[in-house]
Design an enzyme around this catalytic site. Structure first.
Site, PDB file in Angstrom:
ATOM      1  N   PRO A 273       0.823  -1.208   0.000  1.00 51.58           N
ATOM      2  CA  PRO A 273       0.000   0.000   0.000  1.00 51.58           C
ATOM      3  C   PRO A 273       0.859   1.261   0.000  1.00 51.58           C
ATOM      4  O   PRO A 273       1.835   1.351   0.734  1.00 51.58           O
ATOM      5  CB  PRO A 273      -0.783  -0.111   1.305  1.00 51.58           C
ATOM      6  CG  PRO A 273       0.084  -0.948   2.197  1.00 51.58           C
ATOM      7  CD  PRO A 273       0.789  -1.921   1.284  1.00 51.58           C
TER       8      PRO A 273
ATOM      9  N   ARG B  50      -1.743  16.156 -10.022  1.00 51.77           N
ATOM     10  CA  ARG B  50      -2.682  15.055 -10.260  1.00 51.77           C
ATOM     11  C   ARG B  50      -3.938  15.450 -11.029  1.00 51.77           C
ATOM     12  O   ARG B  50      -4.516  14.631 -11.714  1.00 51.77           O
ATOM     13  CB  ARG B  50      -3.034  14.334  -8.948  1.00 51.77           C
ATOM     14  CG  ARG B  50      -1.807  13.667  -8.308  1.00 51.77           C
ATOM     15  CD  ARG B  50      -2.137  12.749  -7.151  1.00 51.77           C
ATOM     16  NE  ARG B  50      -2.845  11.570  -7.594  1.00 51.77           N
ATOM     17  CZ  ARG B  50      -4.142  11.371  -7.443  1.00 51.77           C
ATOM     18  NH1 ARG B  50      -4.889  12.280  -6.839  1.00 51.77           N
ATOM     19  NH2 ARG B  50      -4.703  10.279  -7.885  1.00 51.77           N
TER      20      ARG B  50
ATOM     21  N   CYS C  46       3.210  28.787 -15.953  1.00 50.82           N
ATOM     22  CA  CYS C  46       2.856  29.330 -17.265  1.00 50.82           C
ATOM     23  C   CYS C  46       2.337  28.196 -18.132  1.00 50.82           C
ATOM     24  O   CYS C  46       3.043  27.678 -19.002  1.00 50.82           O
ATOM     25  CB  CYS C  46       4.068  29.972 -17.896  1.00 50.82           C
ATOM     26  SG  CYS C  46       4.547  31.418 -16.994  1.00 50.82           S
ATOM     27  N   GLU C  47       1.109  27.804 -17.890  1.00 46.52           N
ATOM     28  CA  GLU C  47       0.570  26.566 -18.431  1.00 46.52           C
ATOM     29  C   GLU C  47      -0.928  26.632 -18.169  1.00 46.52           C
ATOM     30  O   GLU C  47      -1.330  26.638 -16.998  1.00 46.52           O
ATOM     31  CB  GLU C  47       1.214  25.494 -17.571  1.00 46.52           C
ATOM     32  CG  GLU C  47       1.268  24.089 -17.872  1.00 46.52           C
ATOM     33  CD  GLU C  47       2.091  23.551 -19.003  1.00 46.52           C
ATOM     34  OE1 GLU C  47       3.283  23.830 -19.160  1.00 46.52           O
ATOM     35  OE2 GLU C  47       1.485  22.802 -19.727  1.00 46.52           O
TER      36      GLU C  47
ATOM     37  N   TYR D  65       1.425  10.934  -3.605  1.00 43.60           N
ATOM     38  CA  TYR D  65       1.665  11.331  -4.990  1.00 43.60           C
ATOM     39  C   TYR D  65       1.496  12.828  -5.211  1.00 43.60           C
ATOM     40  O   TYR D  65       1.076  13.263  -6.283  1.00 43.60           O
ATOM     41  CB  TYR D  65       0.758  10.533  -5.953  1.00 43.60           C
ATOM     42  CG  TYR D  65       0.926   9.037  -5.810  1.00 43.60           C
ATOM     43  CD1 TYR D  65       2.132   8.428  -6.149  1.00 43.60           C
ATOM     44  CD2 TYR D  65      -0.091   8.236  -5.289  1.00 43.60           C
ATOM     45  CE1 TYR D  65       2.312   7.060  -5.994  1.00 43.60           C
ATOM     46  CE2 TYR D  65       0.081   6.873  -5.131  1.00 43.60           C
ATOM     47  CZ  TYR D  65       1.282   6.292  -5.488  1.00 43.60           C
ATOM     48  OH  TYR D  65       1.458   4.934  -5.333  1.00 43.60           O
TER      49      TYR D  65
END
Ligand code: LLP
Length: 431
Positions: free
Chosen positions: A291, A330, A361-362, A390
């Protein structure tokens, strides 16, 4: 509230693990990742106790440290007496530096380099989870060189579709991980491993995916693996001692997600394994599970400071925060859902819908879209829940943004577990 370690104080502030999040943000700055150490430890114990109760001696959880990797987390896993999965020399090195015993480490990955293999064997790693034939040859060669017998498991693809997000589905036969049972390549790898003088084949591994709510895909995978075990026993007289079922149990990210009873899942998987072993006259193997998410995801939150709102009439309202895809990629990668709240205004009614934008910048640098929140202004805080897995481990320095600090709240209160990156950290390797 989504979890029992969240509460709201009288003044409408979100409290996490008993601490006012606004005070934490004021003290440590933002963006800030805050982890509830007790909750991490109790989740380790849930797995450890259930696996001890339901599987043969030696069975245990291995924390998949790709979910969250820094020295402090390995120290916790060492104290909890469980194992870990590492996937790089970097994770291995961090764990060693934290004093984690190498014998309880399992080295994963579909392409271990010669450096990885040498470093891991020199470090006396417990096991490699060997992915393919060229890697088996490389491990044999290095083990011979260092004059040791190296324990390994073989990574097999049992062909199970765990009905999860495409990009995190790893157990199907077209996977880049391991070798498939169905194509005969798994058998080929077993036959070869059994001939290698410096390799001790200890068993098999599979990992069928991530964020899986049901126990049934794990049972399906276990059946395939046990069937393969029985076949190999018949054909080669080789009895595998260990069955590693990988990670993948889910956590709820929003109120509409179901909760998962990890012990109950383990009990059901165990009942099935025992039944199949009886039918196939197999000894029940030592069972390992890996896990990652379900140990740390719901023990972490991220706090941001709002830089301002941008209201585009009749189209969209952006709320801009001082982090983004650099600390939580994510949503950009998988459109993952999160629960987002205004931690200083928990009593206020949401009257806006915001898309939470990061500072890269995206255009795709979003943390969540269409989130109901009260009207927020520059300087207000924003909290994103369930960011323990994550997020920090997938963080980057894109646009030369610095990674956030990580705070662990333990018995003695909050402490810095990873310092906030500084501007000079950003250029330390530039020559
Ligand atoms: N074992 C192996 C061999 C794995 O590949 C993984 C995850 C795990 C264990 C742990 O799985 P968990 O219990 O955390 O589901 N970055 C994606 C998740 C990728 C998972 C990759 N492997 C995400 O953010 O959702």
């Amino acid at each position: 509230m989504l979890y029992d370690n969240l509460s709201v104080s009288e003044n409408g502030h979100l409290c996490f693990a008993g601490y006012d999040t606004a005070e934490l943000a004021a003290r440590y700055g933002t963006p800030l990742m805050v982890l509830d150490e007790d909750r991490i430890r109790s989740r380790c114990r849930v797995y450890k106790h259930a696996m001890k109760e339901h599987f043969p001696a030696g069975s245990m959880p291995l924390f998949a440290s790709k979910a969250l990797s820094f020295k402090g987390i390995y120290a916790i896993m060492a104290q909890e007496g469980i194992g870990i999965d590492v996937v790089s020399s970097g994770e291995l090195y961090t764990a060693l530096e934290a004093g984690f015993p190498p014998g309880r480490m399992y080295f994963h990955g579909n392409n271990k380099t010669d450096f990885d293999i040498r470093f891991a064997i020199q470090s006396h790693i417990g096991y490699f989870v060997c992915d393919n034939i060229p890697e088996l040859e490389a491990i044999e060669q290095e083990a011979a060189q260092q004059d040791v017998t190296q324990k390994i498991l073989l990574r097999l693809a049992p062909g199970i579709d765990a009905h999860t997000h495409e990009k995190i589905n790893t157990g199907r036969i077209d996977s880049k991980f391991g070798v498939a049972i169905e194509t005969g390549q798994a058998e080929e790898l077993v036959a070869l491993a059994l001939q290698k003088p410096h390799i001790a084949l200890c068993g098999y591994h599979c990992h069928i995916g991530s964020q899986i709510f049901e126990h049934t895909p794990f049972c399906d995978a276990a059946v395939m693996m046990l069937d393969f075990m029985a076949q190999m026993q018949r054909k080669y007289g080789y009895q595998a001692k260990i069955l590693n079922l990988g990670g993948g149990m889910a956590v709820p990210y929003t109120e509409k997600d179901p909760t998962v009873d990890y012990s109950e899942n383990i009990r059901k998987i165990s009942a099935l394994i025992q039944k199949v072993c009886r039918e196939k006259s197999l000894d029940v193997p030592v069972v390992l599970m890996e896990p990652g998410r379900s140990i740390v995801a719901d023990s972490g939150i991220t706090l941001y400071t709002v830089g301002g709102a941008k209201v585009i009439p009749d189209l969209k309202n952006y709320l801009m925060v001082d982090g983004g895809m650099t600390d939580n990629p994510r949503y950009t990668l998988y459109q993952s859902e999160y629960t987002v709240c205004a931690p200083e205004y928990m009593h206020d009614t949401p009257d806006m819908h915001y898309s939470i934008a990061g500072r890269c910048c995206e255009s795709g640098d979003l943390i969540q879209e269409n989130v109901p929140l009260p009207k927020l202004n520059r300087g207000d805080l924003l909290a994103v829940l369930t960011t323990g897995a994550y997020n920090y481990s997938m963080a980057s320095n894109y646009n030369r943004l610095t990674r956030p600090a990580v705070i662990l709240i333990g018995d003695e209160g909050p402490r810095v577990a990873v310092r906030r990156e500084s501007l000079s950290d950003l250029i330390r390797n530039d020559v």
